[in-house]
Structures are given as C-alpha cells and as structure tokens.
Design an enzyme around this catalytic site. Structure first.
Site, PDB file in Angstrom:
ATOM      1  CE1 TYR A 114      54.601  58.515  43.577  1.00 45.82           C
ATOM      2  CE2 TYR A 114      52.632  57.339  42.866  1.00 45.82           C
ATOM      3  CZ  TYR A 114      53.243  58.252  43.697  1.00 45.82           C
ATOM      4  OH  TYR A 114      52.531  58.910  44.641  1.00 45.82           O
ATOM      5  CD  GLU A 158      26.706  66.356  35.757  1.00 44.84           C
ATOM      6  OE1 GLU A 158      25.882  66.821  34.954  1.00 44.84           O
ATOM      7  OE2 GLU A 158      27.448  67.071  36.461  1.00 44.84           O
ATOM      8  CG  ASP A 160      23.976  68.486  37.717  1.00 47.98           C
ATOM      9  OD1 ASP A 160      23.037  67.729  38.008  1.00 47.98           O
ATOM     10  OD2 ASP A 160      25.024  68.593  38.390  1.00 47.98           O
TER      11      ASP A 160
END
Lengths: 573, 362
Positions: free
Chosen positions: B94, B190, B242
């Site tokens: 910004y 995770e 996973d």
C-alpha cells in the site's frame, strides 16, 4: 396479291432511326445516365480531347476548366486548351457530327477511342437546353481565331451552323468550347473536382486551372516539363482481329494478293509468317482479298490462330513511368510511403498494354476505412463502376494480409492507403462505351496483380519498420517515465542534493538513449524520406495561395509531421 | 547482520548504483537465483545451501520499472530501520501506491521485489523491516515461553498448558524468546483441525509433549521457533502431515531443510533434525485409510521432486515413497484416521508411530 399482309403492316412502321432518338434512348451507354454524370462526362470528353490534341502536337498542355451555374440544374461548361487548334473546315464536323474522329481507325494509345465523346456532349446540351455549342479555335498567331455556333442536325447527323465569325482571342493557338447543359454539381466522390485532381496525378506534365460553380479556383500545376513519349501508331496484330473487322479490312485493302495483304496490313507478319498462315488456312497466297468469301475469311482466321506469330511491338505504349507516377501521388496525397512500379509491356488478344501501380501509405490518410482505389486507363481517371472493373477485382484477389494490412475475404484491404492502377494500351478493353470499367481479361488481371505484389512487398517492409519504430518510441517514453523515480529513490537513499538528483536524471537518460540509439540505426534509415517530405511542403505552399481553408489546415499538419520526423532522425544519430 | 550494518549495506548498494550512473554506465544489481536449481543439499549440514548462481539485473528499458521499484523499496526499508518500525508485506504494497507510475499493481509484485532485496543483501526480511502478514503457528503443551514486555523490558512468562481451549501464537520475531520445558518431543501438525482435536483432549499432557499447528507451509517464525526448541532445549521435532506430496515436500521438506526461494536464510530457518511421522504411503496401506485420487498437479509435483529436489535425490526412502504413492495414484488426509474412531489418532496411531522408528521417513 394482298398488299395488306402483316409484313406490309410491319414495313409501314419501319423507318430510319434518327441519331437523336438513338442517343436519347441509349444515353446511359455514353455516360449521360443522370445530370451529375452528364456534367462529368462532358468535362471528361472535353479534357480528354484537349490533352490528346496537345500531346499529339508536342505542346505542354494547360487546360482551363470552368463550370458556371446558370440557373436551377443548368450549367455552362467552358473548356479551353493551348493545343494546336483545329482548321476552320473541320470545326463543324468534329463538334457536331457523331462518330466522326481520327482515333477509331488507328491503333495507338490515346484517351479518346471512338469519336463519340465531345459530339455526344454537344448533342446532350442541345437536347436539354436547346442551345448551340460555341467553339473558338486558332491554329497560329498569324491566323484569325474562328468562332462557331453549332448544333447537330438530329435527322441527318450533320453539323448545322448557326453563326460563323472570326474573333479577337488572346491565345496564340488552342481551342475553346462552351456548352450549356442540364446538369447537377456536387463535391466529394465522383465529382468534377476529384476527376480533375486525379487527372493531374496521372498527367504530371499537365497544368489544370479549374473554377468550380462555387467560384473557387483550384490550380493543379504541372510537376514535370517532360512530355510523355509520343505514342506510336501500330498496325493490328493478327491475334486480336475478329471476323467482321477482318472482312472489312479485306474489302477495303488496296493490296491485291492475300500475301501482300497479310504482310502490309498487320504487324509482326513477314513473308514467311504470311505463307505459313495461308498454308494453315488452306488458302493460296495469291488469292485476291476482295474475292474472299465469308467461309474463306473464317478459314483465314483459323489459320492465323494456328500459326505462331511473335507478340506485337510494345514500344508503342507510353506509360507514365514509376517516377512520375510517384511525383503525381506526392502532389496530391500526403503519405509516409510512396511506392510505384511500371511493369514491362504485355499483350492481350494481340493488343500490347502496360500496367503501372502505386501505393501511398499512411500520413494524412484515414486508417479506419477501406483502401481508396484510383483507376486510370490511358491516363484518364475512371470514377464510376468501380465494382465492375478488372482493377478492383485484381486488388480484391491480391492477398494483402501478407503485406501487413487487414482484409476481409472478397473485400478491399483496410488501412490508411491509396492504391493507384494505370493501364496504358493501344486499345483499352472497356466494358461499355462510357469507358468506366475495364473488362476482366486474365492477361490484364495477372499483370495488375504482379504490379500490386511488387508494391505490396515494399509496403510490407515499411509497415514492419514503422511498427519497430513505434515500439521503440513506446520504450523510450517508458524509460522517461521511470527515470525520475530512480533519481528520487537515490536522492532519498543517499540524501542527495536536488542538483545531484537532476544530474542522475540527465546522465541516465543520455546513457540509456545512447545505448538505444546504437541499436536503432537499422530501424530507421530513410534518407530520402525527409527530403521528399519537404517537397510535399513546397507543393503545399504553392497551393496555399489558392487553396480553401480546409486545405490550409492540411498544410499545417504536414509541417508538424515534418518536424516530428526530424526529431526522430536526430535521435538516432 | 546487525541493524546498523543492514543500513550501511543498503546505502552501499545505492551508492554503487549512483556512482555507476555518474560514470555514464548502466548500473547492475545482482542477487542469488531463487530456485531449487541454485541449492545443494548436504546431509551433514542438513539444509539447502546456495550454490551461488547470481542473476543480474541491468538497468535497461525493460527493467527500469522494476529497478525503480527496487530502489524505492530499499528506501522504504531504510526508513523502517532508522525509525525502528516495521511494515507487513501488505502494508509495503500500500505504501507503494504513493509512488506514482512506479506503484505496484498487485501485492505479488511487491512481495517479489522484497524477496529480491532480501536475497540481494543476504538477510532475513525482518532485518530489513518487513514482516509477513500471516499468522505464526499455534502452540500448546508442556512449554513456558519467556517473552519481554515491549514497554518495560521485563520478562513475561507464558505457560502453554494454561491457554484453556485456545493456544499461544508464535510472534513474527522469535529471536529474543527463551523456553522452559519438560516435554519429551515437539509434534508439528499440518492442519488446525487436527491440532484442535489433540489440544481439546490434552494429548500433550498424556504424551508429555508440545504441539504446534503449522497451518500449511510454516511461516519463517514458526520454523525458527521449532529450530530454537530443537537447538536450545534438545527436543526432537516430529512432523505430522497429510499423506500427499504437498505435505511431504512443500511443508515437511521446507521445515526440515529450507526452500529454494529463500535459500540464503535456510541456515537459520530450518530444522535439520526433524523427522516425518505423518501419514506415509505405507500407512495408507497398513491402516486401510480412505483415499482421494491424485490429481494431475499432484503427480507433477511428485515428478518434480524426483527430478529437481536435492533433498529427495539424497534420500532413497523418499524416492521410494514417491514411486509407491504415484503408482497407487491416491492420497490420504490426517483426518482420514477418523474412520477408525475420532480419537483413534491419539489412542492408537500416534503411539504406534512414535514407538516404531521404521514407520518414519527421514
């Protein structure tokens, strides 16, 4: 027996058709379909005659055209030339007898062909206003200027003289015709203004001074003192001959043997070829031409077709020349690129012809429209029936996309360009007597396409070059956009003084441009370009004196462009 | 690198550029190429190291915008350091809206320039005043974090067993933190969902450990936090992901040996001793886990790892795992264990895995 059969009835109705009646019924064939076109055709025929006459007499033509509005739909047309003039005895016949002329019976490149033109205008004027044609002509300063008021006797197709006189005239030699006719005048496409302008383009040796009905005077000054090569007259080539003409030639020849007839009345037929033709036609070489039957003539025609005969001489054609065509284009169109080409002579049906083409690209021309097409035949602009013309067809059939233009199928190319095509021939095959469109002979179309392709290749390399330069411009403006940011960031990072930051800007700009400049020497190399552009400026200034305000604005634009171009040139040094 | 040196380095780079310009030459900045192609893996050191291939950016027509932006960003960094302030990546984006034509149009552009500067100066982005916008990991379990009050400078003790149903959040900078713990290991998880389950049932109490949710690829701060626990408190770090290539390589490999993108800081921001105890291809078979088919991108990710990842190339076990899983054409999530009961993961799966090192991957 009965004298009241149907045949007798029919016979009562059969009589001579007066030339006036024929004209009234077929005026569209001669280019008098409507009032606007009638005015155009009249001026065109007058100017054609004036130019033909001047060129035959090797005089640099200066033609004065004036159109004056006399009342509603009624105009006076005055065409005055500095030609050789017409001897007194011929004046009535030339202007007041249809189908009288010198050009129909010979084969040489000229504007007029049939001997209908100007007398048809006289006829039209007479039918619409009842006024006679007023002719002034002088052949030498020592001779008086002859003045005639003429009309055509519509029953007999013979001139009828209303007034005959000698007058004071400030011209040493030349001819002036004045006609009152029903007509309508408008500007823009297919206007007299455009016709004369285009005439100036393909006739760079001609000066035309034109005053239109709005009393605006436009001057198209000549750009060369060099007369076109005088067109040579040639005998017909056997391949182009048709049965009827062959029969009438056989009938009127003074030679007494077929052998002599063939060798003397045709070009490219020597003793050997003549013998071969006779052999192929199964005719004796000593046959008497006047004794030839229709069947024998047909056999002769077949014999001609089966004999190999070399192409007709082509030195009888006088093209404008690529260089002069370009000069003409430059005079009228302010473009960035001009490319013109004159093709070597070719032959269709025994008639030699030359195709010339030119392209003017970019500049002041509008980019969001189809290409403007300018068609010319024997230096005469063709303004009507564009769609029916072999020139238009050939342009459409050329693939312009390969040359960097856009083109929809079956349409003219799209972009800021003008395409000029000129066909010069001893006999231009028009589709009608009004001479508005050229017939689709494959030999002619092939040549047109070859000429266009030659121009197209130059156009393509220019468009590519232009794109490169444009990209370069974009890059440079991109650089200039960010240089200040580099400088201000460095100023903040290193607490530089304003003067030091300014220095960064300048030095960086120089270094970046120096680098680009070296790259660019290949991209823009058109040493002629500026020089030629300046020429346009000069032409513009000459026009400025007479030109209307719109044209003045154009001239201003031309000048600004020049300045821009110079800047570009400098940047690459 | 101390802050004042960073400031000097920024100025030095700027001065070099300035002087080059004054010499009427076009300035060049150079930085390490940020990709796996520019790192090597040495098992002894345990992390990706830069090979040293440099990319050079010379100021030309095509690079001038990025060049200007890089300088502007360096200037912003200089201001942040001098004023002892920080800016998030989003804030920096910004700030650029003030730069006129040199502004960034999208945040990824400004992130990229920031990463370039970081690599160019071989520092961590926090050292040049920028912090990531995303959250650090969530921590719970047998750990007391000793932080400092930013105003008084006094110690603040945070007991991670007393966070109720919430968790302690890893701050953007962890260098000043100290730890007190009697945990036996750290479990890095995770997904937040699995962390919630283990935290709710106080798994950390039963297993006497610390649990940390990484929420996908761990932030640098989370990686550093784990590294400090491993270095300073000698706690083993176990990773539970996973059973797919994203879990193995984007998450676990980045945590263990670092990434190609920020290779210059891998040395400090990785945990070379971490071990993978999460779902493996063998687990999918052994625990008969419900699966999802591998997508095109998954298979490509596996192939890429075999071809380009120096870490995989150094570990036969991982190569075998990729090949097995690619031929199975399936993947399984941590939560797939719920098939055997919601708490099966705590009661059976994790204890089994922790017991048997043969079920781990290096």
């Amino acid at each position: 027996m009965a004298a009241d059969t149907i045949a007798h009835d029919m016979a009562k109705k059969q009589r001579d058709i007066s030339i006036a009646e024929f004209f009234t019924k077929n005026r569209h064939l001669l280019g008098f379909d409507n009032k606007k076109k009638a005015l155009m055709t009249t001026i065109k025929e007058g100017v054609d005659n004036a130019l033909d006459a001047c060129e035959e007499a090797s005089i640099l033509p200066e033609v004065n055209v004036e159109v004056i509005e006399m009342g509603e739909d009624r105009y006076k047309v005055i065409i005055e030339d500095n030609g050789p003039g017409i001897i007194k005895a011929q004046i009535p016949k030339i202007f007041a007898k249809l189908l009288y002329g010198s050009k129909f019976h010979k084969l040489s490149q000229s504007r007029g062909q049939q001997g209908i033109g100007i007398s048809a205008s006289v006829m039209y004027a007479q039918l619409t206003t009842g006024r006679p044609a007023k002719i002034t002509s002088r052949i030498h300063p020592d001779e008086p200027a002859n003045y005639y008021e003429l009309h055509i006797s519509t029953q007999t197709n013979k001139p009828s003289i209303d007034k005959e006189d000698t007058v004071e005239w400030n011209k040493e030699h030349g001819t002036r015709i004045e006609l009152d006719l029903e007509a309508s005048y408008s500007k823009g496409n297919q206007s007299i203004d455009e016709y004369l302008k285009e005439t100036a383009i393909t006739n760079p040796h001609v000066t035309i001074i034109y005053t239109n009905p709005k009393a605006e005077q436009l001057i198209f000054p000549r750009v060369t003192e060099q007369m076109p090569l005088k067109a040579k007259e040639i005998k017909p080539h056997p391949y182009g001959i048709e049965l009827g003409i062959l029969m009438s030639m056989l009938n009127s020849t003074t030679y007494t043997t077929l052998q002599a007839f063939l060798t003397n009345e045709f070009s490219r037929v020597g003793a050997g070829t003549a013998k071969l033709i006779c052999e192929n036609a199964a005719l004796l070489t000593n046959t008497k031409p006047k004794k030839m039957s229709r069947e024998m003539t047909e056999a002769l025609l077949k014999g001609i077709k089966n004999t190999k005969i070399i192409a007709p001489p082509t030195d009888c054609i006088s093209p404008i020349g690529a260089e002069l065509l370009e000069k003409g284009l430059r005079k009228e169109i302010n473009a960035e690129l001009y490319t013109t080409v004159t093709r070597p002579p070719e032959v269709y049906r025994g008639n030699p012809f030359v195709v010339e083409a030119g392209i003017a690209y970019g500049g002041d021309q509008q980019g969001d429209s189809s290409a403007r097409v300018m068609r010319f035949a024997n230096r005469v602009p063709l303004l009507y029936q564009q769609g029916a013309c072999a020139i238009t067809r050939s342009i459409i059939q050329t693939s312009w996309r390969g040359y960097g233009l856009s083109q929809s199928s079956g349409a003219l190319p799209y972009g800021p360009l003008t395409i000029v095509v000129h066909i010069a021939s001893v006999w231009v095959p028009f589709t009608s007597e009004s001479k508005e469109a050229i017939a689709h002979y494959p030999e002619i179309m092939k040549e047109i396409k070859l000429a266009l392709q030659e121009c197209g290749r130059k156009l393509a390399s220019y468009i590519k070059k232009k794109k490169r330069v444009n990209d370069e411009f974009k890059k440079r403006s991109y650089i200039e956009k960010y240089i200040p940011h580099v400088a201000s960031a460095l100023q903040d990072l290193l607490s530089l003084k304003d003067s030091e930051a300014e220095k960064v800007k300048h030095v960086l700009k120089d270094s970046l441009e120096m680098k680009r400049g070296r790259l660019e020497t290949f991209a823009v190399d058109n040493p002629e370009y500026d020089e030629e552009l300046a020429k346009i400026g000069r032409t513009g200034q000459q026009e400025e004196a007479e030109a209307d305000p719109v044209e003045k604005k154009d001239i201003k634009d031309k000048k600004t462009k020049q300045v821009k171009q110079t800047t570009l040139g400098d940047a690459h040094e | 690198m101390p802050m004042s040196n960073v400031l000097d380095e920024i100025k030095k780079i700027a001065r070099d550029i300035y002087e080059t310009i004054l010499k009427k030459q076009l300035p060049t900045i150079s930085m390490p190429i940020r990709s796996l192609k520019n790192v090597t893996y040495d098992r002894k050191n345990g992390y990706f190291e830069l090979v040293g291939k440099l990319k050079e950016r010379t100021l030309t027509a095509t690079t001038i915008k990025t060049f200007a932006q890089t300088l502007k960003m360096m200037d912003l960094s200089k201001q942040l350091i001098s004023e002892d302030d920080i800016a998030t990546k989003r804030e920096a984006y910004y700030v650029s809206k003030n730069w006129g034509e040199a502004r960034f149009n999208e945040q990824p552009e400004s992130d990229d320039v920031m990463d370039d500067i970081e690599a160019m100066m071989m520092v961590n982005r926090e050292q040049i005043g920028f912090i990531p916008g995303e959250h650090g990991g969530a921590v719970a379990g047998a750990l007391t974090v000793i932080d400092r009050d930013p105003d008084t400078g006094k110690d603040i003790r945070i007991d991670c067993t007393k966070m109720g149903s919430g968790a302690y959040s890893v701050p953007s900078s962890v260098e000043h933190l100290r730890f007190e713990t009697d945990a036996k290991f750290v479990l890095a998880i995770e997904t937040a969902g699995m962390f919630e389950r283990l935290n709710k049932h106080k798994y950390w109490k039963k297993a006497q450990c610390i649990i940390i949710s990484m929420g996908g690829v761990p932030t640098r701060a989370t990686r550093r936090f784990l590294r400090k626990l491993n270095d300073e408190n000698k706690l083993p770090v176990y990773v539970f992901c996973d059973g797919d290539f994203y879990g193995y390589f984007n998450i676990y490999r980045t945590l263990k040996v670092g990434s190609g993108n920020a290779a210059h800081i891998n040395k400090y921001f990785c945990v070379p001793n971490a071990k993978y105890i999460g779902i493996t291809p063998q687990d999918i078979i052994d625990y008969k886990l419900p699966t999802h088919p591998l997508k095109e991108v998954d298979i490509k990710r596996g192939k890429d790892a075999l071809k380009n990842d120096p870490f995989v190339q150094d570990h036969k076990e991982w190569q075998k795992a990729i090949k097995v899983q690619t031929s199975m054409k399936v993947r399984a999530e941590q939560q797939a264990l719920a098939k055997w009961g919601l708490n099966y993961v705590m009661e059976k799966y994790l204890p089994n895995k922790l017991k048997d090192q043969k079920t781990w991957l290096p």
